[in-house]
Write a protein that holds these residues in place. Structure first.
Motif, PDB file in Angstrom:
ATOM      1  N   SER A 129       0.784  -1.270  -0.088  1.00 41.13           N
ATOM      2  CA  SER A 129      -0.073   0.132   0.047  1.00 41.13           C
ATOM      3  C   SER A 129       0.835   1.174   0.080  1.00 41.13           C
ATOM      4  CB  SER A 129      -0.956   0.075   1.195  1.00 41.13           C
ATOM      5  OG  SER A 129      -1.872  -1.025   1.127  1.00 41.13           O
ATOM      6  N   ILE A 130       2.059   1.200   0.895  1.00 41.18           N
ATOM      7  CA  ILE A 130       2.802   2.480   0.728  1.00 41.18           C
ATOM      8  C   ILE A 130       3.446   2.730  -0.453  1.00 41.18           C
ATOM      9  CG2 ILE A 130       5.090   3.383   1.977  1.00 41.18           C
ATOM     10  CD1 ILE A 130       3.956   1.939   4.655  1.00 41.18           C
ATOM     11  N   VAL A 131       4.035   1.758  -0.789  1.00 40.99           N
ATOM     12  CA  VAL A 131       4.592   1.812  -2.343  1.00 40.99           C
ATOM     13  C   VAL A 131       3.707   2.138  -3.457  1.00 40.99           C
ATOM     14  CG1 VAL A 131       5.894   0.392  -4.245  1.00 40.99           C
ATOM     15  CG2 VAL A 131       6.604   0.070  -1.839  1.00 40.99           C
ATOM     16  N   PHE A 132       2.556   1.580  -3.547  1.00 42.39           N
ATOM     17  CA  PHE A 132       1.351   2.128  -4.379  1.00 42.39           C
ATOM     18  C   PHE A 132       1.338   3.454  -4.328  1.00 42.39           C
ATOM     19  CE2 PHE A 132      -2.977   2.511  -5.607  1.00 42.39           C
ATOM     20  CZ  PHE A 132      -2.770   2.143  -7.054  1.00 42.39           C
ATOM     21  N   ILE A 133       1.073   4.208  -2.973  1.00 42.21           N
ATOM     22  CA  ILE A 133       0.855   5.192  -2.788  1.00 42.21           C
ATOM     23  C   ILE A 133       1.612   6.064  -3.331  1.00 42.21           C
ATOM     24  CG2 ILE A 133       0.153   7.194  -0.944  1.00 42.21           C
ATOM     25  CD1 ILE A 133      -1.285   4.988   0.340  1.00 42.21           C
ATOM     26  N   LEU A 134       3.159   5.926  -2.872  1.00 41.96           N
ATOM     27  CA  LEU A 134       4.202   6.754  -3.295  1.00 41.96           C
ATOM     28  C   LEU A 134       4.452   6.683  -4.897  1.00 41.96           C
ATOM     29  CD1 LEU A 134       7.102   5.446  -0.879  1.00 41.96           C
ATOM     30  CD2 LEU A 134       6.004   7.825  -1.091  1.00 41.96           C
ATOM     31  N   ILE A 135       4.066   5.621  -5.650  1.00 39.75           N
ATOM     32  CA  ILE A 135       4.063   5.654  -6.922  1.00 39.75           C
ATOM     33  C   ILE A 135       2.973   6.534  -7.812  1.00 39.75           C
ATOM     34  CG2 ILE A 135       3.715   4.114  -9.090  1.00 39.75           C
ATOM     35  CD1 ILE A 135       5.058   1.925  -7.570  1.00 39.75           C
ATOM     36  N   ILE A 136       1.782   6.585  -7.300  1.00 44.19           N
ATOM     37  CA  ILE A 136       0.819   7.439  -7.544  1.00 44.19           C
ATOM     38  C   ILE A 136       1.098   8.644  -7.404  1.00 44.19           C
ATOM     39  CG2 ILE A 136      -1.702   8.020  -7.225  1.00 44.19           C
ATOM     40  CD1 ILE A 136      -1.161   5.379  -8.879  1.00 44.19           C
ATOM     41  N   GLY A 137       1.652   9.138  -6.267  1.00 38.88           N
ATOM     42  CA  GLY A 137       2.058  10.284  -5.728  1.00 38.88           C
ATOM     43  C   GLY A 137       2.976  10.981  -6.674  1.00 38.88           C
ATOM     44  N   MET A 138       4.236  10.170  -7.129  1.00 39.78           N
ATOM     45  CA  MET A 138       4.999  10.506  -7.715  1.00 39.78           C
ATOM     46  C   MET A 138       4.692  10.632  -9.393  1.00 39.78           C
ATOM     47  SD  MET A 138       8.471   8.272  -6.703  1.00 39.78           S
ATOM     48  CE  MET A 138       8.715   7.709  -8.355  1.00 39.78           C
ATOM     49  N   PHE A 139       3.568  10.021  -9.817  1.00 37.28           N
ATOM     50  CA  PHE A 139       3.166  10.071 -11.179  1.00 37.28           C
ATOM     51  C   PHE A 139       2.193  11.537 -11.116  1.00 37.28           C
ATOM     52  CE2 PHE A 139      -0.737   9.296 -13.801  1.00 37.28           C
ATOM     53  CZ  PHE A 139      -0.082   9.125 -15.042  1.00 37.28           C
ATOM     54  N   ILE A 140       1.469  11.838  -9.951  1.00 39.38           N
ATOM     55  CA  ILE A 140       0.573  13.207  -9.883  1.00 39.38           C
ATOM     56  C   ILE A 140       1.576  14.119  -9.855  1.00 39.38           C
ATOM     57  CG2 ILE A 140      -0.927  14.455  -8.544  1.00 39.38           C
ATOM     58  CD1 ILE A 140      -2.270  11.649  -7.756  1.00 39.38           C
ATOM     59  N   PHE A 141       2.746  14.227  -8.883  1.00 31.68           N
ATOM     60  CA  PHE A 141       3.605  15.204  -8.859  1.00 31.68           C
ATOM     61  C   PHE A 141       4.213  15.438 -10.341  1.00 31.68           C
ATOM     62  CE2 PHE A 141       8.260  16.476  -8.550  1.00 31.68           C
ATOM     63  CZ  PHE A 141       8.107  17.782  -7.720  1.00 31.68           C
ATOM     64  N   THR A 142       4.521  14.542 -10.997  1.00 27.14           N
ATOM     65  CA  THR A 142       5.223  14.555 -12.516  1.00 27.14           C
ATOM     66  C   THR A 142       4.250  15.675 -13.457  1.00 27.14           C
ATOM     67  OG1 THR A 142       6.762  12.738 -12.233  1.00 27.14           O
ATOM     68  CG2 THR A 142       6.174  13.536 -14.494  1.00 27.14           C
ATOM     69  N   ILE A 143       2.804  14.908 -13.402  1.00 25.71           N
ATOM     70  CA  ILE A 143       1.757  15.563 -14.084  1.00 25.71           C
ATOM     71  C   ILE A 143       1.688  17.072 -13.815  1.00 25.71           C
ATOM     72  CG2 ILE A 143      -0.456  15.716 -14.630  1.00 25.71           C
ATOM     73  CD1 ILE A 143      -0.470  12.627 -14.656  1.00 25.71           C
ATOM     74  N   VAL A 144       1.633  17.410 -12.609  1.00 24.94           N
ATOM     75  CA  VAL A 144       1.455  18.867 -11.916  1.00 24.94           C
ATOM     76  C   VAL A 144       2.635  19.803 -12.423  1.00 24.94           C
ATOM     77  CG1 VAL A 144       1.207  20.186  -9.821  1.00 24.94           C
ATOM     78  CG2 VAL A 144      -0.305  18.043 -10.127  1.00 24.94           C
ATOM     79  N   LYS A 145       3.942  19.037 -12.163  1.00 28.32           N
ATOM     80  CA  LYS A 145       4.954  19.701 -12.540  1.00 28.32           C
ATOM     81  C   LYS A 145       5.019  20.021 -14.074  1.00 28.32           C
ATOM     82  CE  LYS A 145      10.091  19.602 -12.322  1.00 28.32           C
ATOM     83  NZ  LYS A 145      11.022  18.698 -12.268  1.00 28.32           N
ATOM     84  N   GLY A 146       4.705  19.177 -14.923  1.00 29.01           N
ATOM     85  CA  GLY A 146       4.746  19.715 -16.381  1.00 29.01           C
ATOM     86  C   GLY A 146       3.508  20.496 -16.755  1.00 29.01           C
ATOM     87  N   ILE A 147       2.252  20.425 -16.153  1.00 28.92           N
ATOM     88  CA  ILE A 147       1.362  21.380 -16.502  1.00 28.92           C
ATOM     89  C   ILE A 147       1.907  22.690 -16.002  1.00 28.92           C
ATOM     90  CG2 ILE A 147      -0.940  22.220 -15.969  1.00 28.92           C
ATOM     91  CD1 ILE A 147      -1.733  19.266 -16.007  1.00 28.92           C
ATOM     92  N   SER A 148       2.403  22.893 -14.895  1.00 25.49           N
ATOM     93  CA  SER A 148       2.927  24.166 -14.231  1.00 25.49           C
ATOM     94  C   SER A 148       4.155  24.911 -15.348  1.00 25.49           C
ATOM     95  CB  SER A 148       3.778  24.062 -12.969  1.00 25.49           C
ATOM     96  OG  SER A 148       4.077  25.077 -12.347  1.00 25.49           O
ATOM     97  N   GLU A 149       5.082  23.991 -15.720  1.00 27.32           N
ATOM     98  CA  GLU A 149       6.147  24.423 -16.680  1.00 27.32           C
ATOM     99  C   GLU A 149       5.391  24.992 -17.783  1.00 27.32           C
ATOM    100  OE1 GLU A 149      10.208  23.021 -18.570  1.00 27.32           O
ATOM    101  OE2 GLU A 149       9.348  21.746 -17.209  1.00 27.32           O
ATOM    102  N   TRP A 150       4.432  24.210 -18.582  1.00 20.51           N
ATOM    103  CA  TRP A 150       3.758  24.439 -19.698  1.00 20.51           C
ATOM    104  C   TRP A 150       2.961  25.881 -19.619  1.00 20.51           C
ATOM    105  CZ3 TRP A 150      -1.468  24.956 -20.740  1.00 20.51           C
ATOM    106  CH2 TRP A 150      -1.950  24.960 -22.095  1.00 20.51           C
ATOM    107  N   SER A 151       2.364  26.012 -18.263  1.00 20.89           N
ATOM    108  CA  SER A 151       1.654  27.137 -18.244  1.00 20.89           C
ATOM    109  C   SER A 151       2.462  28.562 -17.904  1.00 20.89           C
ATOM    110  CB  SER A 151       0.781  26.982 -16.817  1.00 20.89           C
ATOM    111  OG  SER A 151       0.252  28.111 -16.439  1.00 20.89           O
ATOM    112  N   SER A 152       3.675  28.291 -16.998  1.00 20.08           N
ATOM    113  CA  SER A 152       4.572  29.285 -17.093  1.00 20.08           C
ATOM    114  C   SER A 152       5.329  29.851 -18.258  1.00 20.08           C
ATOM    115  CB  SER A 152       5.931  28.742 -15.870  1.00 20.08           C
ATOM    116  OG  SER A 152       6.653  29.602 -15.963  1.00 20.08           O
ATOM    117  N   ASN A 153       5.669  28.840 -19.050  1.00 19.00           N
ATOM    118  CA  ASN A 153       6.081  29.100 -20.503  1.00 19.00           C
ATOM    119  C   ASN A 153       5.011  29.839 -21.183  1.00 19.00           C
ATOM    120  OD1 ASN A 153       8.569  28.123 -20.161  1.00 19.00           O
ATOM    121  ND2 ASN A 153       7.980  25.856 -20.791  1.00 19.00           N
TER     122      ASN A 153
END
Length: 120
Positions: A12-36
């Motif tokens: 469960s912990i590993v699953f939550i960490l993987i999902i969290g990293m996936f969401i973080f990557t998506i949010v970071k990409g959208i943030s950079e795209w918006s900033s650009n």
């Protein structure tokens, strides 16, 4: 029985960490795209000082004891401006192939996004 509960908790912990990293990557990409998108497109005289590639290897298990391997290549070019400032930008493979170290021209970029390089 206790080992199963421990495995279940770790899973469960590993699953939550993987999902969290996936969401973080998506949010970071959208943030950079918006900033650009909010930045102006800046044309500036520059010279290409270096080029590099980054190759990433991917290994996928297809589930039937077969491994599928693939690679992806990212291309980067470093530009130097008249004031000595340097900027490395990710470019397409096509643009990378058309540029050479020492080329002079006008770089157009928007934030961290490469737009074009027009050789002089």
């Amino acid at each position: 029985m206790m080992g199963f509960n421990m495995f279940s908790g770790m899973f469960s912990i590993v699953f939550i960490l993987i999902i969290g990293m996936f969401i973080f990557t998506i949010v970071k990409g959208i943030s950079e795209w918006s900033s650009n998108n909010k930045q102006p497109i800046i044309p500036v005289e520059s010279v290409i000082t270096s080029k590099r590639t980054s190759v990433t290897h991917h290994h996928h298990n297809t589930g039937d004891n077969m491994m599928h391997n693939s690679t992806s290549t990212s291309y980067y070019v470093t530009f130097e401006f008249g004031n000595g400032e340097r900027l490395e930008l990710k470019v397409s493979g096509r643009d990378y192939g058309l540029m050479a170290e020492g080329d002079r021209g006008v770089l157009s970029f928007q934030g961290t996004r490469f737009i074009s390089f027009n050789r002089k």
